[in-house]
Design a protein around this motif. Structure first.
Motif, PDB file in Angstrom:
ATOM      1  N   PHE A  31       0.819  -1.217   0.000  1.00  0.00           N
ATOM      2  CA  PHE A  31       0.000   0.000   0.000  1.00  0.00           C
ATOM      3  C   PHE A  31       0.848   1.260   0.000  1.00  0.00           C
ATOM      4  N   MET A  32       2.087   1.164   0.453  1.00  0.00           N
ATOM      5  CA  MET A  32       2.962   2.339   0.449  1.00  0.00           C
ATOM      6  C   MET A  32       3.135   2.921  -0.945  1.00  0.00           C
ATOM      7  N   VAL A  33       3.179   2.055  -1.947  1.00  0.00           N
ATOM      8  CA  VAL A  33       3.517   2.519  -3.294  1.00  0.00           C
ATOM      9  C   VAL A  33       2.314   3.010  -4.079  1.00  0.00           C
ATOM     10  N   VAL A  34       1.097   2.771  -3.569  1.00  0.00           N
ATOM     11  CA  VAL A  34      -0.106   3.126  -4.337  1.00  0.00           C
ATOM     12  C   VAL A  34      -0.190   4.626  -4.609  1.00  0.00           C
ATOM     13  N   PRO A  35      -0.006   5.519  -3.601  1.00  0.00           N
ATOM     14  CA  PRO A  35      -0.103   6.952  -3.914  1.00  0.00           C
ATOM     15  C   PRO A  35       0.999   7.441  -4.848  1.00  0.00           C
ATOM     16  N   ALA A  36       2.155   6.770  -4.824  1.00  0.00           N
ATOM     17  CA  ALA A  36       3.290   7.244  -5.608  1.00  0.00           C
ATOM     18  C   ALA A  36       3.298   6.721  -7.031  1.00  0.00           C
ATOM     19  N   ILE A  37       2.679   5.576  -7.280  1.00  0.00           N
ATOM     20  CA  ILE A  37       2.827   4.930  -8.586  1.00  0.00           C
ATOM     21  C   ILE A  37       2.155   5.731  -9.702  1.00  0.00           C
ATOM     22  N   THR A  38       1.091   6.472  -9.388  1.00  0.00           N
ATOM     23  CA  THR A  38       0.446   7.288 -10.429  1.00  0.00           C
ATOM     24  C   THR A  38       1.387   8.366 -10.935  1.00  0.00           C
ATOM     25  N   ASP A  39       2.066   9.065 -10.022  1.00  0.00           N
ATOM     26  CA  ASP A  39       3.023  10.096 -10.430  1.00  0.00           C
ATOM     27  C   ASP A  39       4.191   9.498 -11.199  1.00  0.00           C
ATOM     28  N   VAL A  40       4.663   8.327 -10.776  1.00  0.00           N
ATOM     29  CA  VAL A  40       5.769   7.662 -11.475  1.00  0.00           C
ATOM     30  C   VAL A  40       5.336   7.283 -12.888  1.00  0.00           C
ATOM     31  N   LEU A 277      -7.838   7.552  -9.626  1.00  0.00           N
ATOM     32  CA  LEU A 277      -6.625   8.359  -9.463  1.00  0.00           C
ATOM     33  C   LEU A 277      -6.372   9.231 -10.688  1.00  0.00           C
ATOM     34  N   TYR A 278      -6.615   8.696 -11.884  1.00  0.00           N
ATOM     35  CA  TYR A 278      -6.431   9.501 -13.102  1.00  0.00           C
ATOM     36  C   TYR A 278      -7.514  10.580 -13.198  1.00  0.00           C
ATOM     37  N   TYR A 279      -8.715  10.258 -12.755  1.00  0.00           N
ATOM     38  CA  TYR A 279      -9.809  11.237 -12.710  1.00  0.00           C
ATOM     39  C   TYR A 279      -9.462  12.391 -11.780  1.00  0.00           C
ATOM     40  N   LEU A 280      -8.949  12.071 -10.598  1.00  0.00           N
ATOM     41  CA  LEU A 280      -8.579  13.108  -9.629  1.00  0.00           C
ATOM     42  C   LEU A 280      -7.384  13.912 -10.112  1.00  0.00           C
ATOM     43  N   LYS A 281      -6.464  13.255 -10.788  1.00  0.00           N
ATOM     44  CA  LYS A 281      -5.294  13.950 -11.326  1.00  0.00           C
ATOM     45  C   LYS A 281      -5.721  14.953 -12.394  1.00  0.00           C
ATOM     46  N   ASP A 287      -1.880  15.238  -6.290  1.00  0.00           N
ATOM     47  CA  ASP A 287      -0.529  14.691  -6.373  1.00  0.00           C
ATOM     48  C   ASP A 287      -0.368  13.576  -5.342  1.00  0.00           C
ATOM     49  N   LYS A 288       0.859  13.116  -5.153  1.00  0.00           N
ATOM     50  CA  LYS A 288       1.129  12.004  -4.252  1.00  0.00           C
ATOM     51  C   LYS A 288       0.581  12.235  -2.850  1.00  0.00           C
ATOM     52  N   ASP A 289       0.782  13.426  -2.319  1.00  0.00           N
ATOM     53  CA  ASP A 289       0.365  13.705  -0.947  1.00  0.00           C
ATOM     54  C   ASP A 289      -1.160  13.721  -0.808  1.00  0.00           C
ATOM     55  N   GLN A 290      -1.852  14.295  -1.797  1.00  0.00           N
ATOM     56  CA  GLN A 290      -3.319  14.330  -1.726  1.00  0.00           C
ATOM     57  C   GLN A 290      -3.924  12.945  -1.935  1.00  0.00           C
ATOM     58  N   PHE A 291      -3.290  12.144  -2.809  1.00  0.00           N
ATOM     59  CA  PHE A 291      -3.730  10.746  -2.934  1.00  0.00           C
ATOM     60  C   PHE A 291      -3.593  10.029  -1.590  1.00  0.00           C
ATOM     61  N   ALA A 292      -2.471  10.266  -0.930  1.00  0.00           N
ATOM     62  CA  ALA A 292      -2.238   9.620   0.366  1.00  0.00           C
ATOM     63  C   ALA A 292      -3.270  10.073   1.394  1.00  0.00           C
ATOM     64  N   ASP A 293      -3.590  11.368   1.417  1.00  0.00           N
ATOM     65  CA  ASP A 293      -4.600  11.871   2.361  1.00  0.00           C
ATOM     66  C   ASP A 293      -5.944  11.185   2.145  1.00  0.00           C
ATOM     67  N   LEU A 294      -6.347  11.063   0.874  1.00  0.00           N
ATOM     68  CA  LEU A 294      -7.621  10.431   0.555  1.00  0.00           C
ATOM     69  C   LEU A 294      -7.627   8.964   0.998  1.00  0.00           C
ATOM     70  N   MET A 295      -6.544   8.283   0.745  1.00  0.00           N
ATOM     71  CA  MET A 295      -6.466   6.867   1.107  1.00  0.00           C
ATOM     72  C   MET A 295      -6.413   6.668   2.615  1.00  0.00           C
ATOM     73  N   ILE A 296      -5.825   7.621   3.318  1.00  0.00           N
ATOM     74  CA  ILE A 296      -5.805   7.538   4.783  1.00  0.00           C
ATOM     75  C   ILE A 296      -7.232   7.644   5.336  1.00  0.00           C
ATOM     76  N   ILE A 297      -8.019   8.555   4.769  1.00  0.00           N
ATOM     77  CA  ILE A 297      -9.420   8.668   5.194  1.00  0.00           C
ATOM     78  C   ILE A 297     -10.154   7.356   4.934  1.00  0.00           C
ATOM     79  N   ASN A 298      -9.947   6.786   3.740  1.00  0.00           N
ATOM     80  CA  ASN A 298     -10.563   5.492   3.422  1.00  0.00           C
ATOM     81  C   ASN A 298     -10.134   4.424   4.414  1.00  0.00           C
ATOM     82  N   GLY A 299      -8.855   4.409   4.711  1.00  0.00           N
ATOM     83  CA  GLY A 299      -8.335   3.386   5.617  1.00  0.00           C
ATOM     84  C   GLY A 299      -8.857   3.517   7.030  1.00  0.00           C
ATOM     85  N   ILE A 300      -8.904   4.749   7.547  1.00  0.00           N
ATOM     86  CA  ILE A 300      -9.416   4.963   8.913  1.00  0.00           C
ATOM     87  C   ILE A 300     -10.887   4.560   8.997  1.00  0.00           C
TER      88      ILE A 300
END
Length: 454
Positions: A31-40, A277-281, A287-300
């Motif tokens: 799961f660590m790589v999910v927010p970053a892989i879109t930017d990569v 992720l492509y829709y939000l982009k 970006d990576k940080d906002q993807f991570a924020d969204l996923m953190i909300i989902n996870g919590i």
């Protein structure tokens, strides 16, 4: 006798604890790589752009190829785990999953990116969903029927915990390179931990012991009557998984209904994840940080739901009703994404995960009660295989829709149209779920013995 029973319970409890830790560490790495892989991906394929049809189609093609492999491999892996053991079968997918992460940990340049995607596609054909499938079978081996829905909920809650902590780590790590380096190291640690600490599940100990006596059984078949030799014993075999899956689908109308629900709910969720992720982009410049924020909300939301709410609801509400609740809220939460007019609507929609995540654990619990204790791997593999089939169909539908409606050539202005279609697929699953009645429980009966002629 009492001492033996207590020892078995202690081993089962210890095994579940180590299983939960294994799942947590393994999922944490992935799961660590999910927010970053879109930017990569965007940087490698369409540098400097916020919309990239090539990236969408590549992701869809990878998903379809992975699904084709998983469709074949998941029932096979589940079947093998019933014979060889869950721990043995966990080792290969966990080890293979580490390899693609090592490539991007070394470099994110274009050539290395394509090498990553090629290896990721190949390994995912074997690994995608297999760890979750085997973990569900392990839980079913060690948890009695009345508490199984809660146990599956806790397992999903552990996955949500790893989702949150993985994305938090991504949020605060200094660079994309460090994200993949840490993920690769943690994935290796998960394999070592599993091999050292995870005990074989209680069911597998008996099955493996029986398989080691295969020669003795053959002698018995020669010297004694068939009835004496086969009484209450599971022959060691690795029969065709397709035949096994068809037998499972024919064994129970409830199982067949659950399979339909699994297919359409997976189709909708995969459509969501492939497009979101492509829709939000494109629309909100995430970006990576906002993807991570969204996923953190989902996870919590998932943690609160699966670790707190679901164990409580499972005591007073049937699994069929919990499944329907999860699906209807999943449909609403996807629809809200599709019509979002501001970024705050996206975050608000993510909170609906608190009820949407009910669907997965309750569906797995319903399935587990339709087969005997030595058929759990086969049953979970069958459902995971159907979900893999959905991952083949999903890109054929949603990748073209996403690329079209995010481009300037869309027939009408509705960037989230593909998400509406995903919500419709989940609605079909919901309609089917309300038709499921309380399943018949098969504590000991084996599907093979019921449907296959001796």
């Amino acid at each position: 006798m009492t001492t033996t029973v207590m020892a078995e319970k202690t081993i089962a409890t210890s095994g579940l604890g180590h299983l939960f830790m294994t799942v947590f560490v393994f999922n944490f790495a992935n799961f660590m790589v999910v927010p970053a892989i879109t930017d990569v991906t965007m940087a490698a394929l369409c540098p400097g752009e916020d919309e990239c049809s090539l990236a969408i189609y590549l992701t869809g093609a990878t998903q379809a190829i992975t699904g084709m492999g998983s469709l074949v491999m998941m029932p096979l892996i589940g079947n093998f785990s019933d014979n060889y053991g869950r721990k043995v079968m966990l080792t290969l997918p966990m080890l293979l999953t580490t390899l693609p992460l090592v490539i991007l940990a070394y470099s994110r340049e274009r050539n290395y990116f394509f090498a990553y995607y090629a290896l990721k596609t190949l390994t995912s054909m074997i690994c995608e969903g297999s760890v979750l499938c085997l973990a569900h079978a392990y839980v079913a081996d060690n948890v009695p029927l009345p508490r199984r829905a809660s146990a599956f909920g806790i397992l999903s809650g552990i996955s949500s915990c790893s989702f949150v902590f993985g994305n938090l780590s991504t949020r605060f790590l200094p660079s994309t390179a460090s994200v993949f380096q840490v993920a690769a190291a943690v994935a290796m640690v998960s394999v070592v931990y599993m091999r050292i600490f995870l005990p074989e599940s209680s069911m597998e100990a008996a099955v493996i012991a029986a398989s080691l006596k295969d020669e003795t059984m053959n002698e018995c078949l020669i010297e004694k009557t068939e009835k004496t030799c086969t009484d209450n014993r599971r022959p060691f075999r690795t029969g065709p998984s397709l035949t096994d899956s068809i037998s499972l689908l024919r064994s129970s109308w409830t199982f067949s209904q659950a399979a339909i629900v699994a297919f359409f709910s997976s189709l909708g969720e995969l459509g969501l994840y492939s497009a979101l992720l492509y829709y939000l982009k494109a629309e909100f410049h995430f970006d990576k940080d906002q993807f991570a924020d969204l996923m953190i909300i989902n996870g919590i939301a998932g943690i609160i739901s699966q670790m707190v709410l679901m164990p409580l609801l499972a005591r007073i509400i049937s699994e069929e009703k919990i499944l329907a609740i999860g699906l209807v809220f999943n449909c609403v939460h996807i629809f809200l994404y599709s019509v979002a007019w501001s970024s705050w609507v996206i975050y608000f929609a993510a909170t609906f995960q608190i009820l949407a995540v009910f669907a997965g654990p309750s569906l797995r619990s319903i399935v587990s009660k339709q087969v005997g204790p030595t058929e759990q791997g086969k049953a979970q593999g069958c459902i995971t295989g159907l979900c893999s089939f959905a991952s083949i169909v999903s890109p054929l539908i949603f990748s073209p829709l996403t690329a079209l409606f995010l481009s300037d050539d869309a027939p009408f202005v509705f960037p989230g149209f593909s998400l509406v279609c995903a919500a419709f697929a989940v609605m079909i699953a919901f309609i089917q779920s309300v038709m499921i009645r309380a399943p018949r429980v098969i504590p000991e009966t084996k599907v093979d013995e019921v449907l296959v002629e001796p």
